[in-house]
Write an enzyme that holds these catalytic residues in place. Sequence first.
Site, PDB file in Angstrom:
ATOM      1  N   TYR A 148       1.038  -1.232  -0.068  1.00 44.77           N
ATOM      2  CA  TYR A 148      -0.102   0.154   0.105  1.00 44.77           C
ATOM      3  C   TYR A 148       0.751   1.219   0.320  1.00 44.77           C
ATOM      4  O   TYR A 148       1.956   1.287   0.919  1.00 44.77           O
ATOM      5  CB  TYR A 148      -0.833   0.049   1.295  1.00 44.77           C
ATOM      6  N   LYS A 207       3.884   9.213   8.865  1.00 45.91           N
ATOM      7  CA  LYS A 207       3.959   8.553  10.344  1.00 45.91           C
ATOM      8  C   LYS A 207       4.756   9.281  11.222  1.00 45.91           C
ATOM      9  O   LYS A 207       4.530  10.236  11.952  1.00 45.91           O
ATOM     10  CB  LYS A 207       3.949   7.206  10.146  1.00 45.91           C
ATOM     11  N   ASP A 261       9.273   2.820  -0.067  1.00 41.76           N
ATOM     12  CA  ASP A 261       8.312   3.529   0.619  1.00 41.76           C
ATOM     13  C   ASP A 261       8.451   3.113   2.214  1.00 41.76           C
ATOM     14  O   ASP A 261       7.987   2.083   2.602  1.00 41.76           O
ATOM     15  CB  ASP A 261       6.929   3.001   0.146  1.00 41.76           C
TER      16      ASP A 261
HETATM   17  N1  PLP Z   1       2.880   4.263   2.448  1.00 39.99           N
HETATM   18  C1  PLP Z   1       2.644   3.254   3.476  1.00 39.99           C
HETATM   19  C2  PLP Z   1       3.869   2.074   3.475  1.00 39.99           C
HETATM   20  C3  PLP Z   1       1.648   3.315   4.287  1.00 39.99           C
HETATM   21  O1  PLP Z   1       1.569   2.303   5.415  1.00 39.99           O
HETATM   22  C4  PLP Z   1       0.698   4.370   4.142  1.00 39.99           C
HETATM   23  C5  PLP Z   1      -0.338   4.197   5.143  1.00 39.99           C
HETATM   24  O2  PLP Z   1      -0.548   3.493   6.152  1.00 39.99           O
HETATM   25  C6  PLP Z   1       0.824   5.356   3.298  1.00 39.99           C
HETATM   26  C7  PLP Z   1       2.062   5.158   2.322  1.00 39.99           C
HETATM   27  C8  PLP Z   1      -0.129   6.426   3.115  1.00 39.99           C
HETATM   28  O3  PLP Z   1       0.208   7.148   4.244  1.00 39.99           O
HETATM   29  P1  PLP Z   1      -1.198   8.285   4.769  1.00 39.99           P
HETATM   30  O4  PLP Z   1      -1.877   7.499   5.348  1.00 39.99           O
HETATM   31  O5  PLP Z   1      -0.280   9.129   5.590  1.00 39.99           O
HETATM   32  O6  PLP Z   1      -1.416   8.872   3.401  1.00 39.99           O
END
Ligand code: PLP
Length: 425
Positions: A144, A267, A239
């Site tokens: 994700y 986060k 990511d």
């Molecule tokens: N990338 C990863 C690996 C994530 O776990 C998340 C959210 O859980 C995101 C991107 C998206 O972040 P946000 O919820 O702050 O938009």
Amino acid sequence: MNTTKSSKLFAEAQLHMPGGVNSPVRAFNSVGRDPLYIASAAGAKMRDADGNEFIDYIGSWGPMIVGHAHPRVIRAIQEAAESGTSFGASNEKEIALAKLIKKFVPSVEIVRMVNSGTEATMSAMRLARGFTGRDKIIKFEGCYHGHGDSFLIKAGSGVATLGLPDSPGVTKSTAADTLTARYNDIESVYELVESNKGAVAAIFIEPVGGNMGCVPARKEFLQALRDLCDAEKILLIFDEVMTGFRLAKGGAQELYGIAPDLTTFGKIIGGGLPVGAYGGRAEIMKMIAPSGPVYQAGTLSGNPLAMTAGLETLKIIEETNDFYAKLEEKSAYLENGMKDLLKKANLNYTINRVGSMFTLFLWMRTWLILIRQKLRIRRNLQIISIRCSNRAFICRRRSLRRVLFRIAHSEEDLDATLAAFEKSL
Ligand code: PLP
């Protein structure tokens, strides 16, 4: 457990918000109960509107690694707020946070702050396309990367929890530019790159999968991606929205000893306030406006309160002796305790764990296997209410909902968790 107030609030919320919530997983659909309304949180504990207390393993889905309402973070936010909450102009804290991120993550030479992990990945994707002049990206099934259109293809996290691997509203032409490969399966990546020769701008990956449960990449797989990207002039983008500052100061890339071209964050760098960031090699990052032609902007980017919360959180990590060793010790204690209890109960499950990220499952390396396991776990361990993107759980005295981790958990919290786990089994 009395949850009358939470249920009442949820009934009201459903009149005003889609599904009653502002982010899908909060609806608790896959847990099979109404959501809880949290009234307050401190350290490792959360209290709901009805006064029930929980040991929290969600940590706001990751940001609260130093615990909820850490006194230093709260004080810093209060002091910053006294001087104004948003200027629409630069402030010193942006520089301080950028410097600390660079110090923690050496592959980051230049960094741009945004407001969420989603913004970070969307911006990194645009930058990769602008830099390479290519259109396609490769992502992995079950990973994700936020809710940008291009990433909602076979995605993990809440998307998978809701059984929506692809989302309506994403146009066919957008989806056509996203190629999906299988996690830990380098052949599937080679095939995609070969059949899209010269067209792939970037490979996005969660270096430790956290949104399909905890699924670590094999080191040789990441190294093969690095080599492939170098050979084909594709940008490798880690990511680290979830893994950044969690698995080590320098995130998963420090753990594996493999440097990506770009990294996305979120986060923990916001310390509980909305922050995301993306950064990497200077040559690439200089393509971003105003130093380059790739446009990306934000009214609240670098917001002084958000920068303050992130900065203070990273400073606490830096100043706490053996921060990650302690986190590892606590995580291992819980893992070992759970393993012993599973063995005692004659249950053939195991735990995938990398540092403070872990999931109760059978060993798995691909998304497909995960889905099969998920079904089996649902059937066999319903009492434990394991949920799909199983990286966190809230544990109450009698019940165990869902599993993740923080430094604030005391020995007593961990033992209470194990006792609840045993009862649940
Ligand atoms: N990338 C990863 C690996 C994530 O776990 C998340 C959210 O859980 C995101 C991107 C998206 O972040 P946000 O919820 O702050 O938009």
